[in-house]
Design an enzyme around this catalytic site. Structure first.
Site, PDB file in Angstrom:
ATOM      1  N   ASP A  90       0.849  -1.198   0.000  1.00 24.71           N
ATOM      2  CA  ASP A  90       0.000   0.000   0.000  1.00 24.71           C
ATOM      3  C   ASP A  90       0.879   1.241   0.000  1.00 24.71           C
ATOM      4  OD1 ASP A  90       0.779  -0.514   2.735  1.00 24.71           O
ATOM      5  OD2 ASP A  90      -0.799   0.849   3.433  1.00 24.71           O
ATOM      6  N   GLU A 155      -0.044  -0.978   5.935  1.00 29.07           N
ATOM      7  CA  GLU A 155       1.022  -0.414   6.767  1.00 29.07           C
ATOM      8  C   GLU A 155       0.841   1.085   6.934  1.00 29.07           C
ATOM      9  OE1 GLU A 155       4.719   1.235   8.234  1.00 29.07           O
ATOM     10  OE2 GLU A 155       3.707   1.769   6.395  1.00 29.07           O
ATOM     11  N   HIS A 429       6.351   9.863   1.174  1.00 26.16           N
ATOM     12  CA  HIS A 429       5.093  10.537   1.567  1.00 26.16           C
ATOM     13  C   HIS A 429       4.964  11.931   0.944  1.00 26.16           C
ATOM     14  CE1 HIS A 429       4.428   7.983   5.500  1.00 26.16           C
ATOM     15  NE2 HIS A 429       4.884   7.264   4.492  1.00 26.16           N
TER      16      HIS A 429
END
Ligand code: BES
Ligand code: MN
Ligand code: MN
Length: 460
Positions: A90, A155, A429
């Protein structure tokens, strides 16, 4: 050594195809936090399982109450140790989209890097172990160890369904060690073995004031403004040096030993370069600690999102009816997320003035960990990395969190090898996430060598 040469050769000859295959996986937008993408998350799990099967592994997609868990097993090699590779397929949401130089789910090569959401976190890093297994199978016909791949899809949202799964399947997942590549090297050209990760506890605080937005002239000064209260509450959580003010917060924090401080201080770290690449002149944090200590071995508090009131163009004079914030604490080993929540809630509530109510929701928690860095398998990993990268790894901690690591340690009681192939500037991110293709290939080589080193040691 003949096997090793054949493997090196195979990895070299197939490097480009490995990249293409990784791109296929990167094209699937498996964003776990957003229900809109649930179908894509499922598709990524199926893609992986199919890929494992194509290599001759036995693979299953296990549904959970959340996103599925992929488990794949190599053909059984009697007497050989079992290595469990954990990773996640993910990814974080790609927003803000306008800041990407190429679309997040259209993997693009630029200057030796591969750009895409998930390139380093964690599809690219995880995939190195898949390709290492392939190299063994295609050159020698078998693996030197038994491999179990456990690749989850939650996760990035806290791995809520993984612990129950591990409990239920503990027997089948019995292993001699766990290998995880979902973190960073110390720097370009300087590989690392990570021996510590921070934990995390994440909250959303919602404040409710009057039953509607109000004219701040008519009511301001007498009606409690939830946005004003929110900033006070948030500010009360830390002092100006970043020291957390929640009662008892530091009770379980173990001091960093003098020996470790000395070791960390010897790492080739440039304070100036660290801040410069972030576009800031310097940083701030807990007094008496270095930057690396602050990031790796001390807890921290960060506001992760804030909203209240008018955010549009120009000015609007209101007392907003609501205000909310998302914030989190990074924790160090031995701190307990539940204990922190128990202290935090009353600490905030006691400060509430009349006219607002609060709701505190806690999201994921993960414990900080220190892993054994003296286990023979760790030495094996250091050997494999030295040979694959041409440089011996340094030993580091990192500030990020991987919830399952403490479970592997506590429930399975096995050593966990944290072997990050990423870089701190991979934009994890963030927009323009990437993986260096040379890191990807060297990581694959290191993984292939590691399996042989572990096989040589046997079960220890
Ligand atoms: N791969 C990271 C964890 C990480 C980042 C380890 C940097 C070491 C260095 C992982 O995917 C991650 O982002 N974890 C979350 C944890 C969470 C959502 C419970 C994190 O650290 O914010
Ligand atoms: Mn990750
Ligand atoms: Mn992540």
């Amino acid at each position: 050594m003949a096997a090793r040469d054949a493997i090196k050769q195979y990895l070299k000859e197939n490097a480009r195809r490995f990249e293409e295959e990784l791109c296929q996986l990167l094209r699937i937008p498996s964003v776990s936090t957003d229900p809109q993408y649930a179908g894509e998350v499922e598709r990524a799990a199926q893609w992986l399982a199919e890929h494992f099967r194509s290599l001759g592994l036995d693979a299953q997609v296990h549904p959970t109450k959340g996103h599925p868990i992929v488990v794949a097993r190599s053909p059984r090699v009697p007497e050989a140790p079992t290595v469990l590779v954990y990773g996640h397929y993910d990814v974080q949401p790609p927003d803000p989209l306008e800041l990407w130089d190429s679309p997040p789910f259209e993997p693009t090569r630029r200057d030796g890097d591969l750009y895409a959401r998930g390139a380093t976190d964690d599809k690219g890093q995880m995939f190195t172990h898949v390709k290492a297994a392939e190299a063994w199978l295609k050159t020698t016909g078998s693996l030197p160890v038994n491999l179990i791949f456990l690749i989850e899809g939650e996760e990035e949202v806290g791995s809520a369904h993984l612990d129950p799964f591990l409990e239920e399947h503990q027997e089948e997942l019995r292993c001699d060690c766990v290998v995880i590549s979902d973190m960073c090297q110390f720097g370009p050209g300087q590989p690392a073995i990570t021996y510590g990760l921070r934990g995390i506890v994440y909250y959303e605080l919602r404040l409710q004031g009057p039953n509607r937005d109000l004219h701040s002239g008519t009511f301001g000064g007498a009606v409690t403004n939830p946005a004003n209260v929110l900033v006070r509450l948030l500010a009360s959580l830390v002092d100006e040096h970043g020291k957390v003010q929640v009662p008892g917060f530091y009770d379980d924090v173990k001091p960093i030993s003098a020996e470790e401080r000395q070791r960390l201080a010897m790492l080739p770290f440039s304070e100036e370069a660290f801040f410069q690449q972030l576009g800031v002149e310097g940083g701030s944090g807990e007094r008496g600690f270095t930057t690396l200590e602050r990031c790796w071995a001390r807890p921290s508090f960060d506001i992760n999102g804030l909203s209240a009131g008018y955010q549009g163009e120009g000015a609007k004079t209101i007392i907003p009816a609501q205000a909310s914030a998302k914030f989190s604490f990074r924790l160090v080993p031995n701190q307990d997320p539940a204990k922190i929540t128990a202290a935090l809630e009353p600490f905030l509530r006691e400060q509430l003035p009349p006219g607002v109510t609060m709701e505190l929701k806690s999201y994921h928690g993960a414990k900080g960990v220190l892993v054994n860095d003296e286990h023979p398998y760790v030495k094996a990993a250091a050997e494999a990395i030295s040979e694959a990268f041409g440089t011996a790894p340094v030993f580091i901690r990192e500030g990020g969190s991987i919830p399952v690591v403490s479970t592997f340690q506590e429930r399975f009681g096995v050593p966990v090898l944290l072997l990050g192939w990423g870089q701190n500037d991979d934009n994890t991110h963030s927009p323009n996430e990437k993986i260096s293709l040379s890191d990807f290939h060297q990581g694959t080589r290191a993984s292939a060598f590691l399996l042989e080193e572990i096989a040589r040691l046997g079960s220890v």
